[in-house]
Write a protein that holds these residues in place. Sequence first.
Motif, mmCIF file in Angstrom:
data_model
loop_
_atom_site.group_PDB
_atom_site.id
_atom_site.type_symbol
_atom_site.label_atom_id
_atom_site.label_comp_id
_atom_site.label_asym_id
_atom_site.label_seq_id
_atom_site.Cartn_x
_atom_site.Cartn_y
_atom_site.Cartn_z
ATOM 1 N N MET A 122 0.833 -1.202 0.000
ATOM 2 C CA MET A 122 0.000 0.000 0.000
ATOM 3 C C MET A 122 0.871 1.256 0.000
ATOM 4 S SD MET A 122 -3.051 -1.024 -0.270
ATOM 5 C CE MET A 122 -3.979 0.440 0.102
ATOM 6 N N GLN A 123 1.953 1.243 0.772
ATOM 7 C CA GLN A 123 2.858 2.387 0.804
ATOM 8 C C GLN A 123 3.543 2.568 -0.548
ATOM 9 O OE1 GLN A 123 3.165 4.727 3.225
ATOM 10 N NE2 GLN A 123 4.367 5.796 1.693
ATOM 11 N N ALA A 124 3.942 1.450 -1.169
ATOM 12 C CA ALA A 124 4.570 1.522 -2.496
ATOM 13 C C ALA A 124 3.594 2.092 -3.509
ATOM 14 C CB ALA A 124 5.052 0.138 -2.924
ATOM 15 N N ALA A 125 2.333 1.707 -3.421
ATOM 16 C CA ALA A 125 1.324 2.236 -4.338
ATOM 17 C C ALA A 125 1.136 3.733 -4.120
ATOM 18 C CB ALA A 125 0.000 1.492 -4.157
ATOM 19 N N LYS A 126 1.128 4.180 -2.866
ATOM 20 C CA LYS A 126 1.003 5.620 -2.573
ATOM 21 C C LYS A 126 2.214 6.380 -3.098
ATOM 22 C CE LYS A 126 -1.943 5.394 1.500
ATOM 23 N NZ LYS A 126 -2.052 5.656 2.948
ATOM 24 N N ASP A 127 3.401 5.805 -2.908
ATOM 25 C CA ASP A 127 4.620 6.440 -3.403
ATOM 26 C C ASP A 127 4.572 6.589 -4.927
ATOM 27 O OD1 ASP A 127 5.559 6.551 -0.810
ATOM 28 O OD2 ASP A 127 6.957 4.868 -1.039
ATOM 29 N N GLN B 41 1.901 6.666 -6.827
ATOM 30 C CA GLN B 41 0.879 7.645 -7.172
ATOM 31 C C GLN B 41 1.419 9.064 -6.990
ATOM 32 O OE1 GLN B 41 -2.666 7.433 -4.752
ATOM 33 N NE2 GLN B 41 -3.906 8.351 -6.348
ATOM 34 N N SER B 42 2.159 9.288 -5.924
ATOM 35 C CA SER B 42 2.743 10.593 -5.665
ATOM 36 C C SER B 42 3.764 10.964 -6.739
ATOM 37 C CB SER B 42 3.406 10.597 -4.287
ATOM 38 O OG SER B 42 4.077 11.800 -4.066
ATOM 39 N N LYS B 43 4.613 10.001 -7.092
ATOM 40 C CA LYS B 43 5.619 10.259 -8.129
ATOM 41 C C LYS B 43 4.973 10.506 -9.485
ATOM 42 C CE LYS B 43 9.453 7.996 -5.855
ATOM 43 N NZ LYS B 43 10.564 7.083 -5.944
ATOM 44 N N MET B 44 3.890 9.807 -9.775
ATOM 45 C CA MET B 44 3.181 10.016 -11.042
ATOM 46 C C MET B 44 2.574 11.425 -11.075
ATOM 47 S SD MET B 44 3.613 7.490 -13.027
ATOM 48 C CE MET B 44 2.379 7.860 -14.236
ATOM 49 N N ALA B 45 2.028 11.875 -9.963
ATOM 50 C CA ALA B 45 1.464 13.227 -9.898
ATOM 51 C C ALA B 45 2.558 14.271 -10.108
ATOM 52 C CB ALA B 45 0.759 13.442 -8.565
ATOM 53 N N GLU B 46 3.720 14.053 -9.492
ATOM 54 C CA GLU B 46 4.852 14.966 -9.682
ATOM 55 C C GLU B 46 5.292 14.982 -11.136
ATOM 56 O OE1 GLU B 46 8.027 13.887 -7.023
ATOM 57 O OE2 GLU B 46 6.722 14.037 -5.261
ATOM 58 N N LEU B 47 5.324 13.807 -11.766
ATOM 59 C CA LEU B 47 5.720 13.723 -13.172
ATOM 60 C C LEU B 47 4.729 14.482 -14.046
ATOM 61 C CD1 LEU B 47 7.469 12.690 -15.488
ATOM 62 C CD2 LEU B 47 6.115 10.585 -15.458
ATOM 63 N N GLN B 48 3.437 14.334 -13.792
ATOM 64 C CA GLN B 48 2.427 15.039 -14.580
ATOM 65 C C GLN B 48 2.599 16.555 -14.452
ATOM 66 O OE1 GLN B 48 0.272 13.668 -16.795
ATOM 67 N NE2 GLN B 48 1.335 11.768 -16.333
ATOM 68 N N GLU B 49 2.906 17.033 -13.240
ATOM 69 C CA GLU B 49 3.149 18.459 -13.039
ATOM 70 C C GLU B 49 4.403 18.908 -13.787
ATOM 71 O OE1 GLU B 49 3.243 19.242 -8.836
ATOM 72 O OE2 GLU B 49 1.210 18.452 -8.551
ATOM 73 N N GLU B 50 5.445 18.081 -13.743
ATOM 74 C CA GLU B 50 6.690 18.402 -14.451
ATOM 75 C C GLU B 50 6.448 18.463 -15.960
ATOM 76 O OE1 GLU B 50 10.987 16.330 -15.344
ATOM 77 O OE2 GLU B 50 10.060 15.947 -13.397
ATOM 78 N N LEU B 51 5.677 17.521 -16.483
ATOM 79 C CA LEU B 51 5.387 17.516 -17.922
ATOM 80 C C LEU B 51 4.583 18.748 -18.323
ATOM 81 C CD1 LEU B 51 4.522 13.744 -18.480
ATOM 82 C CD2 LEU B 51 6.622 14.940 -19.135
ATOM 83 N N ALA B 52 3.719 19.223 -17.437
ATOM 84 C CA ALA B 52 2.937 20.426 -17.736
ATOM 85 C C ALA B 52 3.819 21.673 -17.775
ATOM 86 C CB ALA B 52 1.817 20.595 -16.713
#
Length: 117
Positions: free
Chosen positions: A18-23, A25-36
Motif C-alpha cells: 500500500m505504501q509503495a502504491a502511494k509512493d 501515485q505521488s511520483k506520477m502526480a509529480e511527473l504530470q506536473e513536471e510535464l505540464a
Amino acid sequence: MFKGLGGLGGIGDMAKMMQAAKDMQSKMAELQEELARTVVIGEAGAGLVKARATAKGEVTGLDIDPSILVPSEKEVIEDLILAAIRDAQSRAVARSQQEMQRLMAEMGLPPDMKLPF
C-alpha cells in the motif's frame, strides 16, 4: 485470516504494498506536473514556423518568421503551422514517454510496463 492471499505473507507485506502504491501515485502526480511545465519546440519549414507546447501536448504558442507572411502563400503558411504543431505534439509524446520510462526505472519497474496514466 489472510491465508487466502497466497505469498503475500500477512499484514506487514500488505502495508508495504500500500505504501509503495502511494509512493508511485505521488511520483506520477509529480511527473504530470513536471510535464505540464516542460516546454518542447516543434519546427517546420527549416525553422520558419515554430510551435511551443508542453510535454503534455498542449500548444502554448507559435513563432512565425515574418518573411513568409505573404498573402499569396496563405496555404503554404497554414501547412507549415500545422506541421510545426504536429512536430511539437510528437516531441511532447516522446518526452512524456522518456520521462515515464525514467520514473519507472527509478522505481524498479520494467520500462515497458503499461500503466493506466
